[in-house]
Design an enzyme around this catalytic site. Structure first.
Site, mmCIF file in Angstrom:
data_model
loop_
_atom_site.group_PDB
_atom_site.id
_atom_site.type_symbol
_atom_site.label_atom_id
_atom_site.label_comp_id
_atom_site.label_asym_id
_atom_site.label_seq_id
_atom_site.Cartn_x
_atom_site.Cartn_y
_atom_site.Cartn_z
ATOM 1 N N ASN A 7 2.610 -4.027 -3.042
ATOM 2 C CA ASN A 7 2.476 -2.849 -2.187
ATOM 3 C C ASN A 7 3.534 -1.826 -2.615
ATOM 4 O O ASN A 7 4.736 -2.115 -2.569
ATOM 5 C CB ASN A 7 2.666 -3.246 -0.724
ATOM 6 C CG ASN A 7 2.405 -2.104 0.239
ATOM 7 O OD1 ASN A 7 2.817 -0.974 0.002
ATOM 8 N ND2 ASN A 7 1.733 -2.389 1.338
ATOM 9 N N ARG A 18 12.969 13.107 -1.573
ATOM 10 C CA ARG A 18 13.606 14.211 -2.280
ATOM 11 C C ARG A 18 12.619 15.248 -2.802
ATOM 12 O O ARG A 18 13.023 16.226 -3.419
ATOM 13 C CB ARG A 18 14.417 13.656 -3.475
ATOM 14 C CG ARG A 18 15.682 12.919 -3.098
ATOM 15 C CD ARG A 18 16.757 13.834 -2.553
ATOM 16 N NE ARG A 18 17.239 14.764 -3.552
ATOM 17 C CZ ARG A 18 18.256 14.521 -4.365
ATOM 18 N NH1 ARG A 18 18.882 13.353 -4.321
ATOM 19 N NH2 ARG A 18 18.645 15.426 -5.232
ATOM 20 N N HIS A 43 -0.985 1.599 1.611
ATOM 21 C CA HIS A 43 -1.338 1.717 3.035
ATOM 22 C C HIS A 43 -1.077 3.159 3.472
ATOM 23 O O HIS A 43 -0.013 3.482 4.014
ATOM 24 C CB HIS A 43 -0.501 0.743 3.870
ATOM 25 C CG HIS A 43 -0.913 0.647 5.300
ATOM 26 N ND1 HIS A 43 -0.867 -0.546 6.004
ATOM 27 C CD2 HIS A 43 -1.371 1.571 6.183
ATOM 28 C CE1 HIS A 43 -1.283 -0.330 7.243
ATOM 29 N NE2 HIS A 43 -1.577 0.958 7.369
ATOM 30 N N ARG A 45 -1.050 6.490 5.658
ATOM 31 C CA ARG A 45 -1.074 6.784 7.090
ATOM 32 C C ARG A 45 -1.298 8.283 7.290
ATOM 33 O O ARG A 45 -1.057 9.078 6.380
ATOM 34 C CB ARG A 45 0.224 6.319 7.751
ATOM 35 C CG ARG A 45 0.303 4.794 7.869
ATOM 36 C CD ARG A 45 1.553 4.352 8.628
ATOM 37 N NE ARG A 45 1.444 2.978 9.074
ATOM 38 C CZ ARG A 45 1.827 1.912 8.368
ATOM 39 N NH1 ARG A 45 2.360 2.084 7.164
ATOM 40 N NH2 ARG A 45 1.697 0.688 8.854
ATOM 41 N N GLU A 70 -5.109 -0.567 2.376
ATOM 42 C CA GLU A 70 -4.957 -0.993 3.764
ATOM 43 C C GLU A 70 -4.929 0.231 4.668
ATOM 44 O O GLU A 70 -4.509 1.318 4.239
ATOM 45 C CB GLU A 70 -3.630 -1.738 3.960
ATOM 46 C CG GLU A 70 -3.484 -3.010 3.186
ATOM 47 C CD GLU A 70 -2.160 -3.687 3.468
ATOM 48 O OE1 GLU A 70 -2.025 -4.871 3.103
ATOM 49 O OE2 GLU A 70 -1.253 -3.048 4.050
ATOM 50 N N THR A 101 5.367 0.291 11.145
ATOM 51 C CA THR A 101 4.762 -0.707 10.271
ATOM 52 C C THR A 101 3.797 -1.539 11.096
ATOM 53 O O THR A 101 3.869 -1.536 12.337
ATOM 54 C CB THR A 101 5.832 -1.601 9.614
ATOM 55 O OG1 THR A 101 5.220 -2.440 8.620
ATOM 56 C CG2 THR A 101 6.548 -2.460 10.636
ATOM 57 N N HIS A 191 3.247 -9.559 5.074
ATOM 58 C CA HIS A 191 4.217 -8.969 5.991
ATOM 59 C C HIS A 191 5.459 -9.853 6.057
ATOM 60 O O HIS A 191 5.434 -10.953 6.584
ATOM 61 C CB HIS A 191 3.666 -8.746 7.397
ATOM 62 C CG HIS A 191 4.371 -7.615 8.098
ATOM 63 N ND1 HIS A 191 3.914 -6.314 8.075
ATOM 64 C CD2 HIS A 191 5.527 -7.578 8.797
ATOM 65 C CE1 HIS A 191 4.736 -5.529 8.755
ATOM 66 N NE2 HIS A 191 5.729 -6.272 9.192
ATOM 67 N N ASP A 192 6.546 -9.339 5.486
ATOM 68 C CA ASP A 192 7.858 -9.990 5.496
ATOM 69 C C ASP A 192 7.933 -11.267 4.668
ATOM 70 O O ASP A 192 8.881 -12.042 4.816
ATOM 71 C CB ASP A 192 8.332 -10.265 6.925
ATOM 72 C CG ASP A 192 8.707 -9.000 7.674
ATOM 73 O OD1 ASP A 192 8.799 -7.937 7.029
ATOM 74 O OD2 ASP A 192 8.884 -9.049 8.906
ATOM 75 N N GLY A 214 5.448 -5.829 -0.379
ATOM 76 C CA GLY A 214 5.998 -4.541 -0.747
ATOM 77 C C GLY A 214 7.484 -4.418 -0.479
ATOM 78 O O GLY A 214 8.298 -4.398 -1.405
ATOM 79 N N HIS A 215 7.868 -4.337 0.776
ATOM 80 C CA HIS A 215 9.249 -4.018 1.152
ATOM 81 C C HIS A 215 10.253 -4.965 0.503
ATOM 82 O O HIS A 215 11.221 -4.521 -0.124
ATOM 83 C CB HIS A 215 9.400 -4.039 2.670
ATOM 84 C CG HIS A 215 10.768 -3.699 3.142
ATOM 85 N ND1 HIS A 215 11.200 -2.393 3.277
ATOM 86 C CD2 HIS A 215 11.822 -4.477 3.488
ATOM 87 C CE1 HIS A 215 12.458 -2.391 3.698
ATOM 88 N NE2 HIS A 215 12.858 -3.638 3.828
#
Length: 239
Positions: A7, A18, A43, A45, A70, A101, A191-192, A214-215
């Site tokens: 992700n 920036r 994803h 938004r 997503e 999120t 997720h996580d 992703g994160h």
């Protein structure tokens, strides 16, 4: 082997902070694939605070692995974007406007009629559909009657409870996956998930097709480098 989809939302967040095009989202997607990732996930938004709608159009032109979009299918703009770009997979997430999120799966019982209607739209366009669900057997069973091809297990609960006791943390996901298999559903997760908890998850959840990360992966890349980090995650998936 469980497939790894990267992700790249966080790359877009950094770029947007920036202005300009540094880091170059398209080049990062190409590099993720070159380094071994088997898919690219975005994803978008409505506020475009990370992935922009134009990014989806540009990514569709260059992604050579599996492209997964997503998002909240309750937004017509999202539906139109997916239909216009025809990714390999669309993952339907029950977000609300302004949500930082994703934090829960679909109530597949209450939303059964809506999901059947919406999923049919994407499947008619030849797009594989996955829906975000919590590890609740009843919700997985009801997902099977919506027409979806896969479910994506929402794994924040697993990640949160993993340090307290991994056996208890994984138990509901194992049960949910078994139910999914009984109904012939493909199984994704996300997720996580990170380098601490991913391998155990992959080892113990039966029939796991794909993880979307992703994160944590992008954060690890700050220390280990992107290529090395992707290889580390691929090794965790190679069970």
């Amino acid at each position: 082997m469980t497939r790894l989809s990267v992700n790249i939302n966080k790359i877009a967040t950094l770029r947007n902070s920036r202005g300009g095009n540094n880091p170059d989202l398209i080049q990062v997607a190409k590099d993720c694939e070159r380094f071994g990732a088997q898919g690219i996930t975005v994803h978008p938004r409505p506020d475009e605070r990370h992935i922009r709608y134009a990014d989806v159009v540009n990514l569709k032109k260059i992604v050579t692995t599996e492209f997964n979009i997503e998002g909240n299918c309750q937004e017509q703009k999202f539906i139109d974007l997916v239909l216009a770009n025809k990714p390999a997979q669309v993952t339907l997430v029950p977000d609300i406007l302004g949500q930082i999120t994703s934090n829960h799966g679909w109530d597949t019982i209450t939303n059964q009629a809506y999901l059947k209607y919406t999923i049919a739209i994407f499947k008619a366009a030849g797009i594989r559909v996955s829906i975000f669900v919590d590890p609740v057997p009843e919700m997985v069973a009801a997902a099977a009657t919506t027409g979806t091809d896969r479910i994506e297990l929402y794994t924040e609960g697993y990640a949160t409870n993993f340090p307290k006791g991994k056996e208890a943390a994984i138990a509901p996901y194992v049960e949910a996956a078994k139910v999914a298999q009984q109904y012939g559903l493909g199984i994704n997760a996300g997720h996580d998930l990170d380098l601490h908890n991913l391998k155990y998850f992959v080892e113990n959840v039966p029939g796991l097709d794909e993880v979307s990360i992703g994160h944590a992966l992008i954060s690890d890349a700050l220390y280990f480098g992107l290529e090395n980090t992707i290889q580390m995650y691929l090794r965790a998936c190679a069970v």
